[in-house]
Design an enzyme around this catalytic site. Structure first.
Site, PDB file in Angstrom:
ATOM      1  N   ILE A  32       0.830  -1.205   0.000  1.00 10.12           N
ATOM      2  CA  ILE A  32       0.000   0.000   0.000  1.00 10.12           C
ATOM      3  C   ILE A  32       0.866   1.258   0.000  1.00 10.12           C
ATOM      4  O   ILE A  32       0.557   2.242  -0.677  1.00 10.12           O
ATOM      5  CB  ILE A  32      -0.939  -0.045   1.232  1.00 10.12           C
ATOM      6  CG1 ILE A  32      -1.959  -1.182   1.058  1.00 10.12           C
ATOM      7  CG2 ILE A  32      -1.645   1.292   1.439  1.00 10.12           C
ATOM      8  CD1 ILE A  32      -2.656  -1.589   2.347  1.00 10.12           C
ATOM      9  N   TYR A 181      -1.462  -8.289  16.601  1.00  8.43           N
ATOM     10  CA  TYR A 181      -1.454  -7.384  15.434  1.00  8.43           C
ATOM     11  C   TYR A 181      -2.623  -6.396  15.530  1.00  8.43           C
ATOM     12  O   TYR A 181      -2.439  -5.180  15.407  1.00  8.43           O
ATOM     13  CB  TYR A 181      -1.537  -8.180  14.126  1.00  8.43           C
ATOM     14  CG  TYR A 181      -1.825  -7.309  12.930  1.00  8.43           C
ATOM     15  CD1 TYR A 181      -0.838  -6.472  12.400  1.00  8.43           C
ATOM     16  CD2 TYR A 181      -3.094  -7.286  12.332  1.00  8.43           C
ATOM     17  CE1 TYR A 181      -1.113  -5.643  11.317  1.00  8.43           C
ATOM     18  CE2 TYR A 181      -3.373  -6.460  11.259  1.00  8.43           C
ATOM     19  CZ  TYR A 181      -2.381  -5.640  10.750  1.00  8.43           C
ATOM     20  OH  TYR A 181      -2.667  -4.814   9.695  1.00  8.43           O
ATOM     21  N   LYS A 185      -2.533  -2.235  15.855  1.00  5.18           N
ATOM     22  CA  LYS A 185      -3.215  -1.279  14.975  1.00  5.18           C
ATOM     23  C   LYS A 185      -4.176  -0.397  15.778  1.00  5.18           C
ATOM     24  O   LYS A 185      -4.322   0.787  15.501  1.00  5.18           O
ATOM     25  CB  LYS A 185      -3.971  -2.005  13.860  1.00  5.18           C
ATOM     26  CG  LYS A 185      -3.119  -2.859  12.943  1.00  5.18           C
ATOM     27  CD  LYS A 185      -1.938  -2.134  12.335  1.00  5.18           C
ATOM     28  CE  LYS A 185      -2.311  -1.079  11.335  1.00  5.18           C
ATOM     29  NZ  LYS A 185      -1.086  -0.428  10.768  1.00  5.18           N
TER      30      LYS A 185
END
Ligand SMILES: NC(=O)c1ccc[n+]([C@@H]2O[C@H](COP(=O)([O-])OP(=O)(O)OC[C@H]3O[C@@H](n4cnc5c(N)ncnc54)[C@H](OP(=O)(O)O)[C@@H]3O)[C@@H](O)[C@H]2O)c1
Length: 316
Positions: A32, A181, A185
């Site tokens: 990205i 994870y 975030k």
């Protein structure tokens, strides 16, 4: 004419020009981050790719130049897992201002064992959250020197269903990679919203915005050899998932809009239009657990201690 009728429709394929502006993207060498860099380079801006690997950054810059005539791209040697290296890295930019930084780089591990950075922090929390948290203090004066600097933090839908364990931020007691994870975030997103509150509190011109890419798969991503190659077979197998999610080129759209759109405000959350998983970017309602001021204050204090940062991260 009302402000609503003056507002133009955002076209992800026709971005507003940004000549003379300078943007830094962490992890701009792949995924990205690469596509965000390519799209932003097409606006005429200078785009700096923050990457820990010079060879990968060179390949990414060559690819961007071959897709964007006249692209002005640079590499910044940047390893978010090495907190003590960040000041020297940013100093080497040798800039007098920075218009935006995109906190895109990220690690997502699928399997145990639990891993740590050289600094002894759990790898995903240490890189995704602490690395960006600690980085903030160094470009802060450069962002403040821009007319309207922006910090765009890239979060994830994975953070929606998670809650932080403030007593075990680094999953030392109970390590489950997917959860760790998602929490890393969530920590990033809580930080992005808290940073917005603090920037407003000190009357800063800098905005903190949070964006997320939805679901962005390599198999749905256009090839950019040697940075990324999708074989025809992979593309074919990926087609059914394209109903639900998208490629990393489209995954970059919310962050790119958060950088460029003059209508974007601090404290907003931008993500894909279709179920928050794919499509053009739109402003989303922020889930309340991401903006809990008590949680954010404790996360900020703990992060400051772990990363040994200035409590104001350079914004006063
Ligand atoms: N893809 C998705 O569906 C999805 C969904 C939700 C959120 N996100 C978020 O979107 C962002 C980009 O994801 P992606 O899918 O593009 O990931 P990716 O293809 O794996 O790329 C990750 C990038 O982060 C860089 N990076 C990792 N550790 C680093 C470190 N210590 N220092 C500097 N750079 C480092 C990588 O550099 P190297 O090439 O050197 O490893 C790479 O450039 C991440 O923050 C991720 O959490 C992605």
């Amino acid at each position: 004419m009302s402000s609503v009728s003056r507002r133009r429709t955002w076209n992800v394929h026709r971005l507003p020009p940004a000549e003379g502006r300078i943007f830094l993207i962490t992890g701009g060498n792949a995924g990205i981050g690469y596509f965000a860099a390519e799209q932003l380079a097409a606006t005429g801006a200078v785009v700096v790719l923050g990457s820990r690997d010079a060879a990968k950054a060179d390949a990414a810059m060559a690819s961007i130049r071959s897709h964007v005539a006249g692209a002005n791209v640079r590499h910044l040697q940047l390893d978010l897992a090495d907190l003590s290296s960040l000041k020297t890295a940013v100093d080497s930019l040798d800039l007098d201002h920075l218009d935006a930084v995109v906190y895109n780089a990220g690690v997502a591990l699928d399997d145990p064992p639990r891993r740590e950075t050289e600094d002894g922090h759990e790898l995903m929390f240490g890189t995704n959250h602490l690395g960006h948290f600690a980085l903030t203090q160094w470009p802060a004066p450069l962002l403040s020197a821009a007319p309207a600097g922006r910090i765009v933090t890239v979060g994830s839908f994975a953070a929606r269903s998670e809650r932080l364990d403030l007593g075990d931020l680094q999953s030392a007691r109970d390590y489950r990679p997917k959860r760790t994870y998602g929490r890393s975030k969530l920590a990033q997103m809580c930080f992005g919203f808290e940073l917005d509150r603090r920037l407003r509190g000190v009357g800063s011109t800098v905005l903190s915005v949070v964006a997320h890419p939805g679901g962005a798969l390599d198999s749905l991503t256009p090839s950019r050899p040697p940075v990324h190659v999708t074989t025809p077979g992979e593309r074919l197998r990926g087609l059914p998932t394209g109903l639900l999610v998208q490629g990393k080129d489209a995954g970059a759209w919310p962050a790119v809009r958060a950088v460029l759109d003059p209508e974007v405000r601090g404290g907003q959350l931008w993500g894909p239009r279709v179920f928050g998983l794919r499509g053009t970017p739109r402003c989303e309602t922020v889930p309340s657990h991401m903006t809990d001021p008590a949680v954010a204050a404790r996360l900020w204090a703990a992060s400051g201690e772990l990363a040994d940062t200035d409590p104001h991260l350079g914004f006063r």
